[in-house]
Design an enzyme around this catalytic site. Structure first.
Site, short mmCIF file in Angstrom:
data_model
loop_
_atom_site.label_atom_id
_atom_site.label_comp_id
_atom_site.label_asym_id
_atom_site.label_seq_id
_atom_site.Cartn_x
_atom_site.Cartn_y
_atom_site.Cartn_z
CG ASN A 55 -0.46 -0.05 2.59
OD1 ASN A 55 0.56 -0.61 2.98
ND2 ASN A 55 -0.47 0.65 3.69
CG HIS A 56 2.24 4.46 -2.30
ND1 HIS A 56 3.23 4.55 -2.17
CD2 HIS A 56 3.08 4.95 -3.64
CE1 HIS A 56 4.35 5.55 -2.71
NE2 HIS A 56 3.58 5.55 -3.71
CD GLU A 57 -0.15 4.21 5.65
OE1 GLU A 57 0.82 4.58 6.39
OE2 GLU A 57 -0.61 3.59 6.36
CG ASP A 61 4.84 4.34 1.77
OD1 ASP A 61 4.75 4.66 2.48
OD2 ASP A 61 3.86 4.81 0.64
#
Length: 732
Positions: A55-57, A61
């Site tokens: 996932n891309h926060e 990352d």
């Protein structure tokens, strides 16, 4: 030779910088990596093709994955725009190899396919961009196509914590310079090539499979908290001064106010109850009800939410099943709702305690304890509890029989909240209008606990029946989310101004079938697509729901992540099967009036961990759930099973603006005869016969009798009261 030495020197410097950077990042962000052994196993497996998805926060990352993943020489897939920036290019050169691609280039995915086939581990972010909501963004089909095309091993990695940093794009979150970061490596898996008639459909189906996998990733960390502990955590995260709660008195409460109320009421209620005791709560949607709810759980008591719209028999059955000896209510509420006679008729209650009297028992010592210690260390006040301990006792609607007590653990409720958040973005900026009673699982979990434990705010309104007032409230308080039954939402649409729901992002329907008329009315009048869902009190309650990313009209959506299902064939019913589900949100067991206080785990034909819903459902090839009907809501007419919902659909086809409900009565000739109750004075069997022919429905579904009524019997939750309807059918 000089060139070789220069390259070696450069490599050595980069290695030293990597070690330094890893230590610095670990120190600043307290990085914790879970499941390291899974990454090592995936990297050394027989399949040399490895695709790492995450996932891309935030902007960090890629750096984190490059520094902490124990995978040799991974290649990062990055947007070509980032490579044009010198600082980013330096960072990428430092941590790993990379392949810069442009999404507008149709050959880009083929480059990634060739790279995976070469045997190099590849890291990719399927969302393609940093999240703006804290929830999963759109998942692109390209990475899924790469996975199925190369038959690569997928290694999912869940990043958590960076969305709360200044390196994220989450401006609505309270942010920190150095939040704690967790990298969770999940079990390796594969995406099989889907069966579809053409390449375009196969690509779409593989993209859907990857989206569901990433939703499962959001549940990688099961909660080890209790409800009260979760309240303390979220208040610390968002700040105690954040205003999150408002009720009919138009007073806004902060997390600090709610904690103070919970601690005070919990301490006072603890003096008149025993640890582990189930305490009856007879209160409407008001802030003190929530304060008492959290306070009881903090002090090791189990709130039992009583349905004040039920009759004396229903309330007595609930008190007997849960062995309720102490009931807490409000004198003002009892007077306004005219409940005095019901309370007087309840037997075996040791005491009825009123909130007004409870507050007066607070001493100076209690106030000092609260101000000087409890509010400073709220976590330490809580009685030691396990996530598996009972959190609340709710009671089924009684629409098909006597209400049963349902024990939900802290784990079950928090898991259901996490499941909902994995597929629908509820943010810090949202305001939920909750008109559903908190004695109902839909109103408690989705309408109240979901916003409170995620940083959104909620407006509590005590009755869903005020059809003119509620749309005005939505407009006045700029609410963005509303939960309701199809009946309630239909009535709000009738009386609302077209601009009343101007801020509304989500309107979610559950607890009963949503009619096509109501769905179309909301879309035409407000431009809002109602998201229909499905659940049960026993599952805390949500099982499936439509979302903006996965919507199919006429269905109740796809199953939530973390839920397994099985369909059991039922003799006489051709379509679908009896639904059994299993997941972290399933109840601990039942409490029944004929076995007071005894927690009973109902046996399912699929095994102990499975819950039999009693619903006949059909699941299509894309995973959307279609409700055929309740198993108990089938009638056997001339040897054939006829769904009573089919009868109601016929009536709706003839008269879409009126209300209809079907039941049955014994019949000597055919076993059972169908009875239709309707508010339409003009509907007749000839109209129903024509509708059956047009819809291709068997004539067995045409009711033998039509009974015209002024209104259908309803429960307090808005569901049709089928028990009362059955009694009416027997007398018809």
């Amino acid at each position: 030779m000089n060139m070789t030495n220069s390259n070696h020197l450069k490599s050595a410097l980069i290695a030293i910088l990597r070690v330094f950077l890893r230590g610095l990042v670990r120190l600043l962000f307290r990085v914790q990596v879970k499941g390291m052994d899974r990454a090592l196993a995936a990297g050394s497996g027989q399949n040399s093709r490895l695709l790492i998805i995450a996932n891309h926060e935030s902007f960090l990352d890629g750096i984190l994955l490059g520094l902490f993943l124990p995978v040799k020489r991974p290649v990062f897939i990055v947007h070509a725009e980032y490579v044009k920036r010198p600082l980013w290019r330096f960072g990428l050169d430092l941590i790993a190899d990379y392949l810069a691609i442009s999404p507008s280039n149709p050959m880009a995915i083929k480059q990634v396919v060739r790279l995976v086939e070469s045997g190099r581990p590849v890291v990719i972010f399927p969302e393609g961009r940093i999240t703006l909501t804290g929830a999963l963004m759109k998942v692109y089909e390209g990475p899924a196509f790469v996975a199925v095309k190369t038959d690569a091993t997928l290694l999912p990695v869940r990043l958590d914590g960076l969305s709360r940093s200044y390196f994220s794009k989450m401006t609505h979150w309270p942010r920190k310079f150095f939040p704690r970061i967790t990298l969770t490596v999940l079990s390796p898996t594969t995406l099989p090539m889907p069966e579809a008639p053409n390449a375009r459909m196969r690509r779409r189906k593989s993209g859907e499979a990857l989206r569901r996998l990433m939703q499962e990733m959001a549940l990688a960390r099961p909660s080890q908290r209790t409800l009260y502990g979760a309240l303390c955590d979220v208040s610390r995260l968002h700040g105690r001064r954040r205003r999150i709660l408002e009720d009919i008195k138009r007073v806004e409460y902060t997390y600090h106010d709610l904690l103070k109320m919970s601690l005070a009421l919990g301490r006072l209620a603890g003096r008149i109850t025993r640890p582990g005791e189930r305490v009856g709560l007879l209160l409407p949607n008001i802030t003190p009800a929530l304060g008492l709810f959290f306070g009881l759980t903090a002090f090791g008591r189990v709130p039992a939410m009583l349905n004040y719209t039920a009759g004396v028999d229903g309330m007595q059955a609930a008190c007997d099943a849960a062995e309720i000896h102490v009931l807490i209510t409000s004198r003002a509420f009892v007077e306004q709702a005219k409940l005095a006679d019901k309370l007087a008729a309840l037997e075996r209650l040791e005491s009825i305690v009123y909130l007004e009297d409870l507050r007066e028992k607070m001493t100076l010592l209690d106030k000092l304890w609260l101000i000087c210690w409890a509010l400073w260390f709220p976590h330490r006040v809580e009685v030691r509890a396990s996530p598996e301990d009972p959190a609340v006792a709710l009671f089924t609607s009684g629409s098909e029989g006597r209400p049963k007590g349902v024990i939900l653990s802290h784990r079950a409720i928090l898991a259901n909240i996490a499941q909902i958040r994995a597929i629908i973005d509820i943010t810090h900026d949202d305001k939920i209008l909750n008109v559903l009673p908190i004695f109902h699982s839909f109103g408690l979990t989705a309408g109240t606990l979901l916003p409170l434990l995620t940083g959104a705010s909620v407006f509590l309104y005590p009755s869903p029946l005020h059809y003119r007032v509620i749309p005005e409230l939505a407009y006045d308080r700029a609410c963005t989310v509303i939960f309701g039954t199809g009946t309630f939402l239909g009535n709000y649409a009738r009386f609302a101004h077209p601009y009343d729901f101007y801020r509304m992002r989500y309107a979610v329907s559950g607890a009963e079938k949503l009619s096509a008329t109501v769905r179309e009315q909301w879309f035409e009048k407000f431009g809002i697509r109602i998201l229909e869902g499905y659940g049960a009190t026993e599952t805390a309650p949500v099982i499936a729901v439509n979302t903006p990313m996965a919507y199919r009209s006429g269905s109740v959506g796809q199953f939530l992540p973390g839920i397994e299902y099985r369909l059991q064939a039922v003799p006489g019913i051709e379509r679908g099967g009896l639904l059994h589900v299993r997941g972290p949100n399933v109840m601990s067991g039942y409490l029944k009036a004929d076995k007071p206080g005894l927690l009973e785990t109902p046996a399912s034909s699929e095994g102990e961990d499975w819950y039999e819903t009693g619903d006949i459902v059909e699941v299509d090839s894309d995973g959307f759930v279609h409700i055929i009907g309740r198993l108990k809501r089938f009638a056997k007419v001339a040897g054939e099973m006829v769904a009573l919902e089919t009868v109601e659909k016929l009536a709706l086809a003839v008269s879409p603006d009126m209300l209809h409900a079907a039941s049955s009565q014994p019949d000597i000739a055919k076993g059972e005869a169908l009875v239709l109750f309707t508010t339409d004075e003009n509907i007749n069997r000839a109209d129903l016969q024509r509708a059956a022919q047009q819809l291709g429905v068997s004539e067995l579904a045409i009711p033998k009798k039509i009974v015209r009524v002024g209104a259908l019997p309803l429960l307090g939750t808005g569901k049709t009261d089928y028990v009362a309807l059955q009694r009416m059918a027997e007398k018809a």
